[in-house]
Scaffold this motif. Structure first.
Motif, PDB file in Angstrom:
ATOM      1  N   PRO A  90      55.046  17.175  66.667  1.00 38.68           N
ATOM      2  CA  PRO A  90      53.831  16.396  66.435  1.00 38.68           C
ATOM      3  C   PRO A  90      52.777  17.271  65.756  1.00 38.68           C
ATOM      4  N   HIS A  91      51.974  16.667  64.923  1.00 39.85           N
ATOM      5  CA  HIS A  91      50.970  17.419  64.169  1.00 39.85           C
ATOM      6  C   HIS A  91      50.071  18.229  65.096  1.00 39.85           C
ATOM      7  N   LEU A  97      59.795  17.722  68.775  1.00 41.82           N
ATOM      8  CA  LEU A  97      60.459  16.430  68.907  1.00 41.82           C
ATOM      9  C   LEU A  97      61.953  16.540  68.626  1.00 41.82           C
ATOM     10  N   LEU A  98      62.299  17.383  67.655  1.00 40.51           N
ATOM     11  CA  LEU A  98      63.697  17.520  67.257  1.00 40.51           C
ATOM     12  C   LEU A  98      63.874  18.853  66.550  1.00 40.51           C
ATOM     13  N   GLU A  99      64.983  19.502  66.841  1.00 37.38           N
ATOM     14  CA  GLU A  99      65.369  20.722  66.152  1.00 37.38           C
ATOM     15  C   GLU A  99      66.829  20.588  65.754  1.00 37.38           C
ATOM     16  N   ASN A 116      65.413   6.462  63.960  1.00 36.62           N
ATOM     17  CA  ASN A 116      65.470   6.023  65.351  1.00 36.62           C
ATOM     18  C   ASN A 116      64.091   6.125  65.998  1.00 36.62           C
ATOM     19  N   THR A 117      64.026   5.724  67.252  1.00 35.00           N
ATOM     20  CA  THR A 117      62.772   5.821  67.997  1.00 35.00           C
ATOM     21  C   THR A 117      62.504   7.280  68.338  1.00 35.00           C
ATOM     22  N   VAL A 118      61.259   7.585  68.666  1.00 40.68           N
ATOM     23  CA  VAL A 118      60.900   8.980  68.914  1.00 40.68           C
ATOM     24  C   VAL A 118      61.650   9.548  70.115  1.00 40.68           C
ATOM     25  N   GLN A 122      66.571  11.280  65.442  1.00 44.14           N
ATOM     26  CA  GLN A 122      67.720  11.866  64.771  1.00 44.14           C
ATOM     27  C   GLN A 122      67.342  12.223  63.343  1.00 44.14           C
ATOM     28  N   ALA A 123      68.070  13.186  62.792  1.00 44.74           N
ATOM     29  CA  ALA A 123      67.894  13.568  61.393  1.00 44.74           C
ATOM     30  C   ALA A 123      69.222  13.370  60.673  1.00 44.74           C
ATOM     31  N   ILE A 124      69.224  12.519  59.663  1.00 48.32           N
ATOM     32  CA  ILE A 124      70.439  12.180  58.917  1.00 48.32           C
ATOM     33  C   ILE A 124      70.398  12.908  57.577  1.00 48.32           C
TER      34      ILE A 124
END
Length: 238
Positions: A90-91, A97-99, A116-118, A122-124
């Motif tokens: 988050p800023h 949130l994701l690594e 996806n939702t927070v 996911q990172a595609i």
């Protein structure tokens, strides 16, 4: 593919989307006598409708100068090849949130879609492969990033199934050639046949490569991110 990489370099330089070809993520050595390392081009799209504005880090280095908002893209930029660890936070926050770890290859072009939702972020990663557009044609692909819309069909001008007959959530189609012109877009539920959202005419111009993104919630809950259609320009042939 090397020709595409060089043309993309020229296109991005012309659009001033990157400061210079030495703005590489992974940090260049200070010795000017050393040859530049191998690189790939990468863009990152924020498609999580309930996620906050985010900062992006490559390894320990923050690469976003301003927060990335829903529906915005971090522009194509050069990254060192090999395994790269990207972190999304988050800023101005210290939590993550994701690594995720990504592998980038020399002279290849990639998109990373946050989806996806927070709570299930996911990172595609997809490799961006297109043929050179011409004055009478564009290239376009479809990205289905709506978490609750189920399988969809996208129809152009009421009867053109340019992207095929069905697309699942998180599916990113290949780029396909299309005649330039104005197109009305309808997003239809495969389960019910209902038109979930439609657009006014979009203008697809020649010498361009596009992504058509289906984003947001079909049924918004505590969010102002309803289902919508977004057209992104990936590349312009000058």
């Amino acid at each position: 593919m090397k020709t595409l990489f060089m043309n993309l370099t020229k296109s991005i330089s012309a659009l001033t989307l990157i400061v210079s070809t030495i703005c590489l993520f992974g940090c260049l050595p200070d010795n000017n006598d050393q040859p530049l390392p191998d690189t790939a081009f990468v863009t990152i799209y924020h498609g999580s409708p309930d996620a906050p504005e985010i900062d992006i880090y490559a390894e320990a280095r923050k690469i976003t100068q301003s927060p990335l908002r829903f529906g915005e893209s971090f522009p194509y930029s050069q990254f060192f090849v090999g395994k790269r660890l990207l972190r999304f936070s988050p800023h101005l926050a210290v939590n993550t949130l994701l690594e995720s770890e990504f592998t980038f290859e020399k002279n290849k072009v990639y998109s990373v879609f946050l989806a996806n939702t927070v709570s299930e972020l996911q990172a595609i990663q997809v490799e961006d492969i297109w043929t050179e557009p011409d004055a009478d044609h564009a290239q376009i692909r479809l990205a289905h990033l709506s978490p609750d819309s189920g399988e969809i069909e996208v129809i152009l001008n009421q009867n053109i199934r340019h992207f095929g007959e069905g697309h699942s959530f998180r599916e990113i189609s290949e780029f396909k050639k299309i005649e330039k012109g104005k197109y009305r877009v309808e997003v239809i539920s495969k389960a019910t046949g209902e038109v979930l959202v439609s657009s006014n005419e979009i203008d697809l111009r020649g010498n361009r490569v596009y992504s058509l993104v289906i984003r947001g919630f079909e049924t918004p809950i505590n969010t102002n991110k309803p289902l919508s259609i977004q057209l992104i320009t990936n590349y312009i042939k000058f």
